[in-house]
Design an enzyme around this catalytic site. Structure first.
Site, mmCIF file in Angstrom:
data_model
loop_
_atom_site.group_PDB
_atom_site.id
_atom_site.type_symbol
_atom_site.label_atom_id
_atom_site.label_comp_id
_atom_site.label_asym_id
_atom_site.label_seq_id
_atom_site.Cartn_x
_atom_site.Cartn_y
_atom_site.Cartn_z
ATOM 1 C CG ASP A 279 -72.950 -64.298 -47.051
ATOM 2 O OD1 ASP A 279 -74.096 -64.601 -46.689
ATOM 3 O OD2 ASP A 279 -72.379 -63.264 -46.679
ATOM 4 N N GLY B 108 -62.354 -72.645 -43.921
ATOM 5 C CA GLY B 108 -63.739 -73.083 -43.742
ATOM 6 C C GLY B 108 -64.110 -74.399 -44.393
ATOM 7 C CG ASP C 90 -64.423 -68.814 -38.360
ATOM 8 O OD1 ASP C 90 -64.901 -68.794 -39.520
ATOM 9 O OD2 ASP C 90 -63.746 -67.885 -37.894
ATOM 10 C CD GLU D 83 -65.572 -70.804 -50.040
ATOM 11 O OE1 GLU D 83 -64.912 -71.478 -49.238
ATOM 12 O OE2 GLU D 83 -65.459 -69.565 -50.138
HETATM 13 P P1 5GP Z 1 -69.250 -64.268 -49.952
HETATM 14 O O1 5GP Z 1 -68.036 -63.758 -50.624
HETATM 15 O O2 5GP Z 1 -70.037 -65.260 -50.766
HETATM 16 O O3 5GP Z 1 -70.103 -63.162 -49.419
HETATM 17 O O4 5GP Z 1 -68.765 -64.945 -48.630
HETATM 18 C C1 5GP Z 1 -68.287 -66.210 -48.564
HETATM 19 C C2 5GP Z 1 -67.458 -66.332 -47.320
HETATM 20 O O5 5GP Z 1 -68.058 -65.637 -46.205
HETATM 21 C C3 5GP Z 1 -67.374 -67.757 -46.885
HETATM 22 O O6 5GP Z 1 -66.247 -68.388 -47.458
HETATM 23 C C4 5GP Z 1 -67.249 -67.649 -45.385
HETATM 24 O O7 5GP Z 1 -65.895 -67.484 -45.031
HETATM 25 C C5 5GP Z 1 -67.976 -66.384 -45.033
HETATM 26 N N1 5GP Z 1 -69.334 -66.631 -44.526
HETATM 27 C C6 5GP Z 1 -70.491 -66.222 -45.076
HETATM 28 N N2 5GP Z 1 -71.553 -66.593 -44.343
HETATM 29 C C7 5GP Z 1 -71.043 -67.275 -43.285
HETATM 30 C C8 5GP Z 1 -71.649 -67.925 -42.150
HETATM 31 O O8 5GP Z 1 -72.873 -67.977 -41.942
HETATM 32 N N3 5GP Z 1 -70.793 -68.493 -41.262
HETATM 33 C C9 5GP Z 1 -69.443 -68.479 -41.428
HETATM 34 N N4 5GP Z 1 -68.692 -69.076 -40.494
HETATM 35 N N5 5GP Z 1 -68.845 -67.887 -42.488
HETATM 36 C C10 5GP Z 1 -69.639 -67.298 -43.405
HETATM 37 MG MG MG Z 2 -64.495 -68.799 -46.306
#
Ligand code: 5GP
Ligand code: MG
Length: 186
Positions: free
Chosen positions: A109, A50, A165, A105
């Site tokens: 999220d 990403g 993606d 990064e």
């Molecule tokens: P976290 O561990 O903070 O919940 O998630 C982070 C990862 O979730 C990011 O590196 C990404 O791969 C994915 N992610 C979270 N939200 C999105 C989004 O809106 N679009 C995409 N493509 N990936 C997301």
């Molecule tokens: Mg990611």
């Protein structure tokens, strides 16, 4: 460049010009903060896939010497618990010990991914450890993670493009768009 907007993209959240302007600002901050280091003292680690576009644009704009490396992560199918939701499937080739490390990064999220990365890299005795993250969804935050260089805060929508993606599609759009909810809900 005029790239057609796919049907699945509801609207453009951040266009190319907005992204490039912000990336330049972040690069200027980083260049100031890391001034004076030698090439082998400053290591920038991009999280595949990403962050690849953000990483390429950001590092091209730096005026300080640096090395680049990449890691790749995989989410466990059962990604519910805070500690074990991610694992590393490709590690850096350069040893991080003693180096000033900046993790790059795509998006924050829940925060589980970045907190895992910070724990993992902190245990390797870097000289310092910071994060550059293009996007953050504050409404979704579950664990508090410090972002040293943040691009944009965005609402709780699924975004694609500029490296991001949906099922390995839309990654190379030059802008960041919100996906139509119908695309991932049905
Ligand atoms: P976290 O561990 O903070 O919940 O998630 C982070 C990862 O979730 C990011 O590196 C990404 O791969 C994915 N992610 C979270 N939200 C999105 C989004 O809106 N679009 C995409 N493509 N990936 C997301
Ligand atoms: Mg990611």
């Amino acid at each position: 460049m005029n790239v057609p907007i796919p049907d699945s993209v509801e609207h453009i959240l951040l266009d190319e010009a907005m992204i490039q302007q912000r990336v330049q600002q972040l690069a200027d901050l980083i260049s100031t903060d890391y001034a004076g280091l030698r090439n082998e003292e400053f290591l920038i680690v991009g999280v595949l896939k990403g962050a690849f576009m953000f990483m390429a644009d950001l590092t091209r704009r730096l005026t300080v010497p640096h090395q680049v490396d990449f890691i790749a992560l995989s989410s466990y199918a059962d990604a519910t618990e805070a500690t074990g939701s991610v694992r590393m499937i490709m590690d850096t080739r350069i040893n991080v010990a003693g180096r000033h490390v900046l993790i790059v990064e795509d998006i924050l999220d829940t925060g589980y991914t970045l907190s895992y990365l910070l724990r993992t890299f902190a245990a390797r005795n870097p000289a310092s450890l910071r994060t550059a993250v293009l996007l953050s969804k504050p409404e979704r935050c579950k664990v508090k993670v410090t972002i040293d260089y943040l691009g944009f805060e965005i609402p709780d929508v699924w975004v694609v493009g500029y490296g991001l993606d949906f099922a390995d599609r839309f990654r190379t759009l030059p802008y960041i768009g919100a996906l139509k909810p119908s695309t991932y809900q049905g």
